[in-house]
Design an enzyme around this catalytic site. Structure first.
Site, mmCIF file in Angstrom:
data_model
loop_
_atom_site.group_PDB
_atom_site.id
_atom_site.type_symbol
_atom_site.label_atom_id
_atom_site.label_comp_id
_atom_site.label_asym_id
_atom_site.label_seq_id
_atom_site.Cartn_x
_atom_site.Cartn_y
_atom_site.Cartn_z
ATOM 1 N N SER A 252 32.514 -0.074 -13.248
ATOM 2 C CA SER A 252 33.530 0.029 -14.299
ATOM 3 C C SER A 252 34.824 -0.611 -13.814
ATOM 4 C CB SER A 252 33.763 1.489 -14.654
ATOM 5 O OG SER A 252 34.440 2.109 -13.591
ATOM 6 N N LYS A 253 35.773 -0.641 -14.720
ATOM 7 C CA LYS A 253 37.074 -1.288 -14.447
ATOM 8 C C LYS A 253 37.699 -0.825 -13.136
ATOM 9 C CE LYS A 253 38.367 -4.047 -17.911
ATOM 10 N NZ LYS A 253 38.110 -5.388 -17.407
#
Ligand code: GLU
Length: 491
Positions: A252-253
């Site tokens: 994820s980010k």
């Protein structure tokens, strides 16, 4: 051309994620390897979250990676339209066919009732599933309610028995229909469910192989039931593992870049990304790590796709990117670096450009590193730095600086080729040796005088790329510094 037809079916609810890009790549490699066709299908049924902007950016990213589909919304084809939002008529005919065949039925149950049912089943420890309430109504009752204008969803009547398929990556998989309740294929708002639209599209587009992420394995059971009810042949399915961060969590980010656009922005090359993504779950089983897209097409084989989780190792991507950067010609590299230099406010005269590119080439991990290394050609030297004092006040530096000024005054132009720069430096080396200087005591003071740094591009790049005016003034300042300073920082 073979009969193999695959599809990449992104939902344009965000930009192209590396996970989806890998799905696209495996589809592309599988199709190309077999001389088949890759279809791009935009699954934009979620009208609230889908945007034209994402739609366009996904296509742009695929093109950047070199993974253009053979059929799709942009290139057309015989099986369009290729956006789900334009295929409602086909879905409606499919619904009618299933209803007419007794495979689907209207469901009038309001959401509150369904929520209640779910809560009771969960409280009992049962798997929540539709209880078939509306299936028990008589045809007359149904007609009467429809005629009265009551809203109804359409549910698929799940047949009893097991559903099995032989996954191209996981091998045989079986689901019991016991756990699958009759599911909605058309919602009360008139929209069509994902599993249903996909089946109409896969059948209508004559897809032979569905290659997608493991998160879709459970959907496959529903899709196979629908295909059978529609009397359509089932494609082969292959579900590849998902990409995980090194800590085993979903990528994820918070782990850094995750979309193809992010990686492009940082200055990764498409060839390196493609190489890296291919190797996340596939390898031909030898020592090689570097594969061009053409080689991947030639060698890709589903039998060698692993079902283990794919760990996103950015160090490996960096290493591959460096390899591809080092293969670029100087002109091409400069062209690719230029936007990053411009962002940092750096411009170079056309005559300097290739020298600058070559000078920084060995140091770049990503193109975005370019300004950090290229600034040696632009930044002023800071004579106050201890490095400057400590290096230039060493024994013999004054002699060297004089020799250097003498030699470099002879440079035939403001900017010279690296070949000319090397020739001048060779002469300087000879002259310095004649004065009893050697090796590092020649190169180090010269590098520091010219750049104010003790590391960086090789000297001949500085000589070729700095410009004669700058070179002579920096040497003059260094000599003046030596003449006027009493001692090193250390002393
Ligand atoms: N649109 C789906 C997704 O983006 C893919 C569906 C499929 O491959 O069947 O996850």
């Amino acid at each position: 051309m073979s009969d193999v037809r695959v599809r990449f079916a992104p939902s344009p609810t965000g930009s192209l994620h590396v996970g989806s890009a890998r799905t696209a790549l495996y589809n592309f490699l599988f199709a190309r390897h077999q001389g088949g066709t890759m279809v791009l299908r935009i699954e934009d049924t979620d009208l609230k979250r889908s945007t034209g902007e994402h739609d366009a950016s996904i296509m742009r990213d695929l093109e950047w990676l070199g993974l253009q589909a053979d059929e799709g919304p942009d290139v057309g084809g015989a099986f369009g339209p290729y956006r789900q939002s334009e295929r409602a008529g086909l879905y409606e005919s499919g619904v009618q066919q299933l209803v007419a065949g007794g495979w689907a039925y209207p469901c009038f149950c309001p959401q509150e009732k369904l929520d209640e049912l779910k809560a009771i089943q969960l409280a009992r420890g049962d798997m929540p599933k539709y209880d078939g309430c509306c299936l028990r109504m008589s045809a007359d009752q149904v007609q009467a309610r429809l005629a009265a204008g009551e809203e109804a969803a359409i549910r698929f009547r799940v047949p009893a028995g097991d559903v099995s398929f032989d996954d191209l990556i996981h091998g045989p998989i079986t689901f019991s229909s016991e756990v699958i309740g009759d599911f909605i294929i058309k919602r009360t708002d008139g929209g069509f469910a994902y599993n249903f639209a996909v089946v109409i599209d896969d059948a209508g587009m004559q897809i032979t192989h569905v290659i997608r992420g493991e998160d879709h394995i459970t959907n496959t059971a529903r899709q196979l039931m629908l295909l059978a009810a529609l009397g359509k042949p089932a494609p082969r399915y292959g579900h590849h593992s998902l990409i995980l961060a090194p800590d085993g969590s979903k990528l994820s980010k918070r782990h850094g870049a995750t979309s193809i656009g992010d990686f492009r922005g940082l200055g990764y090359l498409p060839a390196a990304l493609v190489n890296f993504l291919a190797l996340l779950s596939w390898h031909p089983g030898d020592e090689r790590e570097k594969f061009t897209l053409g080689q991947l097409v030639e060698e890709f084989d589903m039998d060698r796709v692993s079902k283990s989780p794919a760990i996103f190792d950015v160090q490996k991507l960096n290493w591959l990117n460096g390899l591809y950067i080092r293969e670029l010609g100087a002109g091409e590299l400069y062209h690719l670096m230029e936007p990053y230099l411009a962002d940092a406010g750096m411009t170079f005269a056309p005559i300097q450009r290739e020298v600058v590119a070559e000078a920084v080439q060995a140091n770049l991990v990503v193109l975005g590193d370019a300004p950090r290394f290229a600034d040696v050609f632009l930044e002023d030297v800071d004579p106050a730095a201890c490095l400057y004092a400590d290096t230039l006040l060493a024994l013999g530096a004054d002699v060297l600086l004089q020799l250097a000024r003498h030699a470099l005054e002879e440079l035939p132009g403001e900017y010279v080729s690296t070949k000319e720069a090397k020739a001048v430096l060779r002469e300087l080396m000879e002259a310095a040796k004649g004065e009893g200087l050697k090796g590092k005591s020649i190169y180090q003071p010269l590098r520091v005088a010219l750049s104010g740094r003790d590391q960086g591009p090789e000297l001949f790049y500085l000589v070729a790329g700095l410009g004669k005016g700058k070179i002579l003034s920096r040497l003059a300042s260094a000599s003046a510094f030596v003449a006027t300073h009493p001692g090193t920082c250390a002393s």
